[in-house]
Scaffold this active site. Structure first.
Site, mmCIF file in Angstrom:
data_model
loop_
_atom_site.group_PDB
_atom_site.id
_atom_site.type_symbol
_atom_site.label_atom_id
_atom_site.label_comp_id
_atom_site.label_asym_id
_atom_site.label_seq_id
_atom_site.Cartn_x
_atom_site.Cartn_y
_atom_site.Cartn_z
ATOM 1 N N ASP A 131 13.259 83.151 15.969
ATOM 2 C CA ASP A 131 14.620 82.738 16.318
ATOM 3 C C ASP A 131 15.508 82.812 15.078
ATOM 4 O O ASP A 131 15.035 82.659 13.954
ATOM 5 C CB ASP A 131 14.632 81.305 16.845
ATOM 6 C CG ASP A 131 14.004 81.188 18.223
ATOM 7 O OD1 ASP A 131 13.814 82.222 18.882
ATOM 8 O OD2 ASP A 131 13.700 80.046 18.634
ATOM 9 N N ARG A 132 16.770 83.010 15.314
ATOM 10 C CA ARG A 132 17.719 83.145 14.210
ATOM 11 C C ARG A 132 17.672 81.951 13.258
ATOM 12 O O ARG A 132 17.728 82.109 12.033
ATOM 13 C CB ARG A 132 19.132 83.312 14.778
ATOM 14 C CG ARG A 132 20.210 83.535 13.730
ATOM 15 C CD ARG A 132 21.539 83.809 14.399
ATOM 16 N NE ARG A 132 22.572 84.076 13.417
ATOM 17 C CZ ARG A 132 23.835 84.407 13.729
ATOM 18 N NH1 ARG A 132 24.181 84.525 14.990
ATOM 19 N NH2 ARG A 132 24.721 84.633 12.785
#
Length: 349
Positions: A156-157
């Site tokens: 995930d970012r």
């Protein structure tokens, strides 16, 4: 799919296409394969035609996470794009290709087949969904001599830590097979507000992924008999805890070692939140009031603020795709998490 535009001639009506998967696309997820075939088509539409069954692999229905193999025949339904939309998509693709800044990231391991980096939080692994470029685009710009460079998996970012990339097509397929067959070991460090029960070691609630109206992904826990539920297994070990009276969480904090046996979207975040102890700083599934309080520094106490999610890909184990040697990589907590942890759990192990 190529769109050839000349003068003011009327656009050709779209037709069903039967696309045969080649060696270069082997091992790709079906959704990613289609996004490359349907340049300029919104992601939401691509997922819609997969769910509706309009996309077929070898004449059978398939899900977005189906891996395509050489020789597979993918039915791509007609998708109409206006000339303006096509031109805009092509122009945007050119801008992204030219505009991605060259950037190297801290290297944890590298040889002629594999590259492992320590990804910082706030950087997407690839462009898309409102992000012009990510780790992979920046690395390719920084390494123009690299003949092949592809992501093996995703983070995930807002998650920091170990990210694995392949420098050869054969290595990519070998490593992705390991991830798919659960032969890798992926352990994260996560901080939650509250006392995690020491006997709560296995989380196996099924998960279902869905899209919001704006196309953003979300995941929720569903019943075990739900036909859309995906088997998901998360193992939790308490690494250290504070016993409460830690401002602004009166219940204290728990630092967890979280090992995932399946790789579902947002799996750790949703599983922990479903137990009433979401990850500190999680802006999708977390305690939003607590997150807001943690973002502000407290001058009297000298408290360090936390302005990101406390989830870090800490340890990764895999078999080297060439030698078969078992590799174990560790990425230490980044400074902002280490500093926050020191005040949240002062006597941590």
């Amino acid at each position: 799919m190529k769109h050839i535009i000349g003068g003011k001639s009327a656009p050709v009506s779209p037709e069903v296409k039967q696309v045969t998967v080649d060696e270069e696309s082997a091992g790709q997820r079906l959704d990613n394969f289609l996004l490359r075939q349907l340049k300029g088509v919104p992601k939401t539409h691509v997922y819609r035609i997969i769910r509706s069954g309009e996309v077929r692999v070898n004449k059978g229905r398939a899900s977005a996470d189906t891996r395509v193999e050489p020789g597979d025949v993918v039915r791509v339904p007609p998708v109409r794009l206006s000339e303006r939309a096509t031109e805009k998509a092509e122009a945007m693709a050119g801008l992204v290709a030219k505009g991605a800044p060259a950037r190297e990231f801290p290297v944890l391991f590298e040889n002629d087949a594999v590259l492992a980096i320590d990804k910082p939080a706030g950087v997407a692994v690839h462009g898309g969904s409102g992000v012009s470029f990510g780790v992979i685009e920046q690395l390719r710009m920084a390494r123009p001599q690299a003949k092949f460079l592809e992501l093996v998996h995703r983070l995930d970012r807002e998650t920091s830590g170990i990210l694995l990339l392949a420098k050869k097509r054969s290595a990519l397929k070998h490593l992705q097979d390991q991830f798919r067959e659960r032969e890798t070991g992926k352990t994260y460090l996560a901080l939650v507000a509250g006392q995690w029960p020491l006997n709560k070691k296995v989380l196996d609630k099924p998960l279902h992924k869905y899209l919001l109206e704006d196309g953003e992904r979300r995941v929720k826990v569903v019943a075990r008999d739900d036909p859309d539920g995906m088997k998901s297994v998360t193992l939790v070990k308490v690494r250290s805890r504070s016993e409460g009276a830690v401002v602004p969480s009166a219940t204290g904090y728990s630092l967890l070692e979280v090992t995932i046996k399946t790789g579902r979207t947002h799996q750790i975040r949703v599983h922990l939140a479903s137990e009433g102890l979401p990850i500190v700083g999680d802006d999708k599934y977390g305690d939003f009031e607590l997150n807001k309080a943690l973002q502000k520094p407290a001058a009297p106490q000298g408290r360090v603020p936390l302005r990101r999610m406390f989830l870090h890909a800490w340890r990764l184990q895999f078999n080297h795709p060439a030698s078969g040697e078992r590799i174990e990589l560790l990425a230490p907590l980044p400074p902002e998490l280490e500093q926050f942890l020191a005040q949240a759990i002062p006597d941590k192990i």
